[in-house]
Scaffold this motif. Structure first.
Motif, short mmCIF file in Angstrom:
data_model
loop_
_atom_site.label_atom_id
_atom_site.label_comp_id
_atom_site.label_asym_id
_atom_site.label_seq_id
_atom_site.Cartn_x
_atom_site.Cartn_y
_atom_site.Cartn_z
N LYS A 189 13.53 6.97 -12.29
CA LYS A 189 14.33 5.87 -11.71
C LYS A 189 13.70 5.38 -10.41
N GLN A 190 13.22 6.34 -9.59
CA GLN A 190 12.56 5.95 -8.32
C GLN A 190 11.29 5.16 -8.60
N ILE A 191 10.49 5.64 -9.60
CA ILE A 191 9.25 4.93 -9.93
C ILE A 191 9.56 3.52 -10.43
N GLU A 192 10.61 3.41 -11.26
CA GLU A 192 10.98 2.09 -11.80
C GLU A 192 11.39 1.14 -10.67
N ARG A 193 12.14 1.65 -9.69
CA ARG A 193 12.58 0.80 -8.56
C ARG A 193 11.39 0.37 -7.71
N LEU A 194 10.43 1.31 -7.47
CA LEU A 194 9.24 0.98 -6.68
C LEU A 194 8.36 -0.03 -7.40
N ASN A 195 8.23 0.08 -8.73
CA ASN A 195 7.43 -0.89 -9.50
C ASN A 195 8.02 -2.29 -9.42
N GLN A 196 9.35 -2.36 -9.47
CA GLN A 196 10.01 -3.68 -9.32
C GLN A 196 9.71 -4.31 -7.95
N GLU A 197 9.78 -3.44 -6.96
CA GLU A 197 9.51 -3.91 -5.60
C GLU A 197 8.05 -4.33 -5.47
N LYS A 198 7.13 -3.57 -6.10
CA LYS A 198 5.70 -3.88 -6.06
C LYS A 198 5.42 -5.24 -6.70
N HIS A 199 5.99 -5.43 -7.92
CA HIS A 199 5.79 -6.71 -8.64
C HIS A 199 6.34 -7.89 -7.83
N GLN A 200 7.41 -7.66 -7.18
CA GLN A 200 8.01 -8.73 -6.37
C GLN A 200 7.07 -9.13 -5.24
N ILE A 201 6.45 -8.13 -4.56
CA ILE A 201 5.53 -8.43 -3.45
C ILE A 201 4.28 -9.12 -3.99
N GLU A 202 3.76 -8.62 -5.13
CA GLU A 202 2.53 -9.20 -5.69
C GLU A 202 2.76 -10.62 -6.17
N GLN A 216 0.83 -1.20 0.00
CA GLN A 216 0.00 0.00 0.00
C GLN A 216 0.87 1.26 0.00
N ASN A 217 1.94 1.24 0.79
CA ASN A 217 2.86 2.38 0.84
C ASN A 217 3.54 2.63 -0.52
N ILE A 218 3.93 1.52 -1.17
CA ILE A 218 4.59 1.64 -2.48
C ILE A 218 3.66 2.27 -3.51
N ILE A 219 2.40 1.80 -3.48
CA ILE A 219 1.42 2.34 -4.44
C ILE A 219 1.21 3.84 -4.21
N GLU A 220 1.14 4.24 -2.94
CA GLU A 220 0.96 5.66 -2.63
C GLU A 220 2.16 6.49 -3.12
N LYS A 221 3.37 5.99 -2.93
CA LYS A 221 4.58 6.70 -3.37
C LYS A 221 4.61 6.87 -4.89
#
Length: 412
Positions: free
Chosen positions: A397-410, A362-367
């Motif tokens: 670059k920050q968005i790309e890193r957060l998306n990778q982290e999001k996909h990993q959690i999902e 949820q935090n990642i999506i908000e960021k």
């Protein structure tokens, strides 16, 4: 010893001259063609003179009585000097760009010339004028001006020839000479004439030595303009007279101011702008050349405008090359599972919502949502393109890193 009688040549025909002697007698003698002119003083040998009383009546008719009186007056003083020959009775002024003036005597023979500007000085030294008829002096003056390049060709435009005269009787003769000379020179000129008052030369001389020196013709035009402007300011006769008196007192200063405007203009422009004062000689060829040259000028102006436009476009292209190209960033499509950066999936297990991974997701999506909004703000700002590009690059670059982290959690 042969006796000689001095006399003045009154007329010449078929190499025979009629001479007026000092004692008032009309005599006839032979002269060489081109060696003597009307008005010349010559000596007649006693054994070659002939009485011509039968011809006196014709001479009187030709000279008219006022002129005869002048000639007789000269006869009385002839023995002591050159008399009326050297006395100027009128002036002719010629303005092209060089401004020149010639003085002539009672016999209409040129006895002096003067220049009124720098170009006039270049011409006057090359004109052989003394003793010539006024028409001959005008013809030679225009010929020298043409040889010196002061009269334009048709390709260059039309030169104005403005003639000023003090005696109206000379106007027709001089204007005809100008037109005939221009034909001989194969040049088309705009001819105009103007009667010049006797004080115009003095007004011009007052300006002599100054940067804006006037010719007598220009001085006459300036004087008329000032007088007209002063009179037009009021309709009251008394005030008009006072203003006229005042204008005479301050004429020199006013002429100086008007001179600056006149000296900026060509003779052709002065003729066109003062058609009410000068008398223009109609010439269809002049109008044709002016129209043709005006069309050419208009075309050249259009070409210059097109060239300037092309130069500006080339400059803009060069500027664009130097700029850092910023690729427009498109914010990623909103996640259907998220509304206003908040998860909306109802099937999410309540137990998973409370788990650490779900909170982290949820935090990642908000960021990511906040960073996308920030990108849009930067793009809409007035900052320079290179500054925008640098900031957006870091955020992406920050968005790309957060998306990778999001996909990993999902995926887990």
């Amino acid at each position: 010893m042969k006796k000689h009688i001095k006399g003045i040549i009154m007329s010449i025909e078929n190499e025979c001259a009629i001479v007026l002697s000092a004692d008032g007698q009309f005599l006839k003698t032979k002269v060489r063609s081109g060696a003597n002119f009307v008005g010349d003083e010559i000596s007649i040998a006693g054994n070659e003179r002939h009485w011509i009383w039968e011809q006196v009546e014709g001479v009187l008719s030709a000279l008219r009585r006022p002129a005869l009186q002048v000639a007789l007056s000269f006869a009385l003083v002839m023995a002591g000097g050159i008399g009326t020959w050297a006395y100027p009775t009128g002036h002719i002024y010629v303005d092209v760009n060089p401004s020149l003036g010639m003085s002539y005597n009672v016999y209409h023979r040129v006895i002096a010339m003067e220049s009124f500007n720098e170009d006039g000085s270049k011409v006057i030294g090359k004109v052989s004028f003394y003793g010539k008829k006024v028409s001959e002096g005008v013809e030679e003056t225009l010929t020298v001006m043409n040889n010196e390049g002061f009269i334009k060709s048709e390709a260059e435009g039309v030169s104005g020839v403005l003639i000023g005269y003090t005696d109206s009787k000379m106007e027709k003769e001089v204007l005809e000479t100008v037109l005939e000379t221009s034909k001989k020179l194969k040049k088309t000129v705009q001819v105009a004439s103007l009667k010049v008052a006797s004080d115009a030369k003095n007004i011009a001389q007052d300006q002599k030595g100054q940067k804006d020196t006037l010719s007598p013709i220009q001085a006459e035009i300036a004087k008329r303009k000032i007088a007209k402007n002063n009179f037009d300011k009021t309709r009251d006769n008394n005030r008009a007279k006072n203003r006229e008196k005042k204008s005479k007192e301050t004429l020199k200063a006013e002429i100086k101011g008007t001179a600056k405007d006149l000296k900026k203009k060509t003779t052709t422009e002065i003729i066109e702008e003062n058609q009410g004062e000068v008398k223009m000689i109609p010439n269809a060829k002049v109008d044709e050349i002016k129209k043709k040259n005006q069309l050419k000028k208009d075309k050249d102006k259009d070409k210059d405008k097109d060239k300037d436009k092309d130069k500006e476009e080339d400059k803009d292209k060069d500027k664009d090359k130097d700029k850092v190209k910023v690729k427009e960033h498109k914010a990623p499509k909103p996640d259907p599972k998220v509304k206003n950066n908040q998860p909306v999936e109802k099937s999410v297990d309540l137990r998973k919502q409370n788990s650490e991974e779900n909170i982290r997701l949820q935090n990642i999506i908000e960021k990511i949502g906040k960073l996308n909004a920030l990108v849009e703000e930067i793009q809409a700002s007035g900052a320079k393109d290179n500054q925008k590009a640098a900031k957006i690059k870091k955020i992406l670059k920050q968005i790309e890193r957060l998306n990778q982290e999001k996909h990993q959690i999902e995926s887990n």
